[in-house]
Structures are given as structure tokens and as C-alpha cells.
Design an enzyme around this catalytic site. Structure first.
Site, short mmCIF file in Angstrom:
data_model
loop_
_atom_site.label_atom_id
_atom_site.label_comp_id
_atom_site.label_asym_id
_atom_site.label_seq_id
_atom_site.Cartn_x
_atom_site.Cartn_y
_atom_site.Cartn_z
N SER A 67 40.22 -23.37 -15.64
CA SER A 67 41.16 -24.23 -14.59
C SER A 67 42.61 -24.16 -15.30
CB SER A 67 40.84 -25.52 -14.63
OG SER A 67 41.56 -26.37 -14.11
N TYR B 31 37.17 -33.34 -18.63
CA TYR B 31 37.18 -32.24 -17.84
C TYR B 31 38.25 -30.94 -18.35
CZ TYR B 31 37.83 -29.02 -13.64
OH TYR B 31 37.94 -27.79 -12.83
N ALA C 54 39.25 -30.70 -21.41
CA ALA C 54 38.99 -30.38 -22.81
C ALA C 54 37.94 -29.31 -22.58
CB ALA C 54 38.36 -31.61 -23.49
N LYS D 97 37.39 -27.18 -20.35
CA LYS D 97 38.11 -26.04 -19.69
C LYS D 97 39.00 -25.31 -20.77
CE LYS D 97 36.64 -25.94 -15.43
NZ LYS D 97 35.53 -24.76 -15.09
P1 NAD Z 1 31.86 -27.43 -5.93
O1 NAD Z 1 31.62 -28.54 -6.37
O2 NAD Z 1 32.32 -27.01 -4.60
O3 NAD Z 1 31.08 -26.38 -6.54
C1 NAD Z 1 30.22 -26.41 -7.80
C2 NAD Z 1 28.77 -25.97 -7.70
O4 NAD Z 1 28.39 -26.05 -9.39
C3 NAD Z 1 27.95 -27.16 -6.87
O5 NAD Z 1 27.50 -26.28 -6.18
C4 NAD Z 1 27.10 -27.78 -8.06
O6 NAD Z 1 25.84 -28.16 -7.35
C5 NAD Z 1 27.07 -26.49 -8.97
N1 NAD Z 1 26.46 -27.30 -10.30
C6 NAD Z 1 27.03 -28.43 -10.83
N2 NAD Z 1 26.47 -28.79 -12.08
C7 NAD Z 1 25.69 -27.82 -12.22
C8 NAD Z 1 24.61 -27.55 -13.09
N3 NAD Z 1 24.37 -28.35 -14.31
N4 NAD Z 1 23.90 -26.54 -13.24
C9 NAD Z 1 23.98 -25.60 -12.08
N5 NAD Z 1 24.85 -25.95 -11.00
C10 NAD Z 1 25.61 -26.93 -11.14
O7 NAD Z 1 33.26 -27.08 -7.05
P2 NAD Z 1 34.31 -25.51 -7.15
O8 NAD Z 1 35.59 -26.45 -6.77
O9 NAD Z 1 33.72 -24.62 -6.24
O10 NAD Z 1 34.25 -25.46 -8.52
C11 NAD Z 1 33.68 -24.17 -9.29
C12 NAD Z 1 34.56 -23.87 -10.58
O11 NAD Z 1 35.61 -23.71 -10.33
C13 NAD Z 1 34.03 -25.25 -11.35
O12 NAD Z 1 33.80 -24.48 -12.75
C14 NAD Z 1 35.37 -25.81 -11.46
O13 NAD Z 1 35.73 -26.84 -12.37
C15 NAD Z 1 36.24 -24.62 -11.39
N6 NAD Z 1 37.53 -25.15 -10.54
C16 NAD Z 1 37.64 -25.58 -9.62
C17 NAD Z 1 39.10 -25.95 -9.02
C18 NAD Z 1 39.17 -26.51 -7.82
O14 NAD Z 1 40.39 -27.05 -7.29
N7 NAD Z 1 38.57 -26.62 -6.88
C19 NAD Z 1 40.19 -25.67 -9.62
C20 NAD Z 1 39.87 -25.15 -11.00
C21 NAD Z 1 38.69 -24.83 -11.41
#
Ligand code: NAD
Length: 255
Positions: free
Chosen positions: A148, A161, A163, A165
Site C-alpha cells: 500500500s 495497517y 506498519a 504494509k
Molecule cells: P476487500 O475488503 O474488498 O477485500 C479483501 C479480501 O480479503 C476480503 O474478501 C476478505 O474477506 C479477505 N480476507 C480478509 N482477511 C482474510 C484472512 N484472514 N484470510 C483470507 N482472506 C481474508 O479489500 P481490497 O481493497 O480489495 O484489499 C485487497 C488488498 O489491497 C488488501 O491487502 C489491502 O490492504 C490492499 N490495499 C487496498 C487499498 C484500497 O484502497 N482498497 C489500497 C492499498 C492496498
């Protein structure tokens, strides 16, 4: 309990095999579908409670690709070991599963800190450890971690969060050095704000404020992240390893 993924026979199935964690929603779902469009065998992981994986499997199969569901908690090392017991070959691992929780540092409980680090950092470690064993034998493979921009910039009220990342970024570089002699590449994508259920849950005001902080003045889409993950996983990126690729509307400019 994680079900062992159905075993992969390279002679029967010459398509590449890609495993995506947290594939039930948002960015992970878009990544799984991007691999399906390439006719990959896509192994999709999410929490056992996620019914979304079944819908995703239908969508993947509708694209003519094979899909195996491997539900389980990425934070549980035994679950991850069991899942890998059924995998004999793996071209691509994407460590994407994640959670987000806003909280001032003074209000983060030990349990909340633990869970944040367990899902993101231990999750990526558990899957990468098993994948690395296969990829070293294969002398081939690519790992893409979803970091991230907050792991680069830091963020108030998201210290656990950020930390986690930041840890994923250092883990990516270390693993890239370690696996390079064995023919496997490891990179990370560091998204800026992306419109997914994770961000939508924080409300409209948060989404508007997020969009305003990027030079491109908008949030990204899951497909914009998936496309870069697909590229980094492919032979087109054969000279890239240990890179943290920002897909962030210009929010972080490196170089
Ligand atoms: P989201 O919540 O839509 O999807 C995340 C998925 O991970 C969910 O389906 C959830 O059930 C699953 N999950 C959570 N804990 C879990 C576990 N212990 N075991 C298995 N699955 C698990 O979120 P997203 O925005 O699609 O995020 C995906 C990745 O991208 C994450 O790592 C997030 O930190 C990263 N990210 C997101 C953004 C953003 O703005 N959306 C920005 C930077 C990074």
C-alpha cells in the site's frame, strides 16, 4: 479448516496456475478474473465464511478457465500448509488478503494490532514460505505482494495497517534477493486508494478526502491494480524483481 487444493498435473493442465489470497472481494477478485482471462488455473482463497468464492468460481469458469476454491484464514499456518499439500506446481502467488481498521494508536488493543499484523504480514509469510519451496524446486515462479502507499507514507489512525504494509515491502525485497538465484521473482504493488468494499466501508467523506490527495484526483479501480499484477506475474516482467510498483494516481512518486 482449509481444504487441500485439488492436485495440479502439469501433463493434464498446461495452463499456468495462479493462487490469489483474499480473492472474494475487491482487488483480489479483479486479479483472479484477470488470470482467468488468460485461461490460467486460478486457485482462489478467502475466509471460509466467504460465499463470494462460489460466485467467483462461476465467473472464472464462464471465462473458460479452471478454478479451485481453497478457503481458509491466511493467518493460520496449519491451514496454509494443508492447502499447499494439494499443490504440486505453482506459477504465481498473489498475497492480497487484507483488513483495514481505523484507530488512533492510543486505542489500538494488543488483539487488534496482532490481528492486523497476522493477516497481512504473517499471511504473506505463510503463503510465500510454501510457495518458495515449490518455486525453488521448479526453478520458476513469481510472487506479487499487495502492499500500500501507506506502507511508504505512513498514515494517522492507521499505524498498525501502515506498519504491516511497510513490513510487506521489506519482506518483498528480502525474498526477491533470496529467490533470485533459484529462478523466481518477487515484486509488490503498492496501490493508492482503490474503490473497493474495504474503502467504501469508511464512508463517502473518507472516499472524497482520499480522492483529493492524489494528483489524478480520483481513486483507482480494482482492474487498474489487477492489470499491473498480471504484468508483474508474466514473462513480460522477466527482468523485474524486488520492485515496489506504485499504482497510486501519483500519490507517491519514486525514482
Ligand atoms: P476487500 O475488503 O474488498 O477485500 C479483501 C479480501 O480479503 C476480503 O474478501 C476478505 O474477506 C479477505 N480476507 C480478509 N482477511 C482474510 C484472512 N484472514 N484470510 C483470507 N482472506 C481474508 O479489500 P481490497 O481493497 O480489495 O484489499 C485487497 C488488498 O489491497 C488488501 O491487502 C489491502 O490492504 C490492499 N490495499 C487496498 C487499498 C484500497 O484502497 N482498497 C489500497 C492499498 C492496498
Amino acid at each position: 479448516m482449509m481444504q487441500p487444493a485439488e492436485s495440479f498435473d502439469p501433463a493434464r493442465d498446461s495452463a499456468m496456475t495462479c493462487l490469489v489470497t483474499g480473492a472474494g472481494s475487491g482487488i483480489g477478485r479483479a486479479i483472479a478474473l484477470a488470470f482467468a482471462r488468460e485461461r490460467a488455473h486460478v486457485i482462489v482463497n478467502d475466509l471460509p465464511s466467504s460465499a463470494a468464492l462460489y460466485e467467483l468460481r462461476e465467473d472464472i469458469e464462464a471465462l473458460g478457465a479452471r478454478c479451485t476454491i481453497a478457503a481458509g484464514d491466511v493467518a493460520d499456518p496449519e491451514c496454509v500448509r494443508q492447502l499447499f499439500a494439494g499443490i504440486e506446481w505453482l506459477d504465481v502467488l498473489v498475497n492480497n488478503a487484507g483488513i483495514l481498521q481505523e484507530s488512533p494508536v492510543t486505542e489500538i488493543t494488543d488483539a487488534a494490532w496482532d490481528r492486523m499484523i497476522k493477516v497481512h504480514l504473517y499471511g504473506a509469510f505463510h503463503f510465500s514460505r510454501e510457495a518458495a519451496r515449490l518455486m525453488k524446486q521448479q526453478r520458476h515462479g513469481a510472487i506479487v505482494n499487495i502492499a500500500s502507499d501507506l506502507g511508504q507514507l505512513g498514515c494517522e489512525n492507521l499505524s498498525h495497517y501502515s506498519a504491516a504494509k511497510g513490513g510487506i515491502i521489506a519482506f518483498t525485497k528480502s525474498l526477491a534477493r533470496e529467490l533470485a538465484p533459484h529462478g523466481a521473482r518477487v515484486n509488490a504493488v503498492a496501490p493508492g486508494g482503490v474503490l473497493t468494499p474495504m474503502v467504501e466501508a469508511l464512508g463517502d467523506r473518507y472516499v472524497e478526502a482520499e480522492a483529493a490527495r492524489y494528483p489524478l484526483k480520483r481513486l483507482g479501480t480494482p482492474d487498474e491494480i489487477a492489470e499491473v499484477v498480471r504484468f508483474l506475474s508474466s514473462d513480460a516482467a522477466s527482468f523485474m524483481t524486488g520492485q515496489i510498483v506504485g499504482v497510486n494516481g501519483g500519490g507517491v512518486m519514486n525514482g
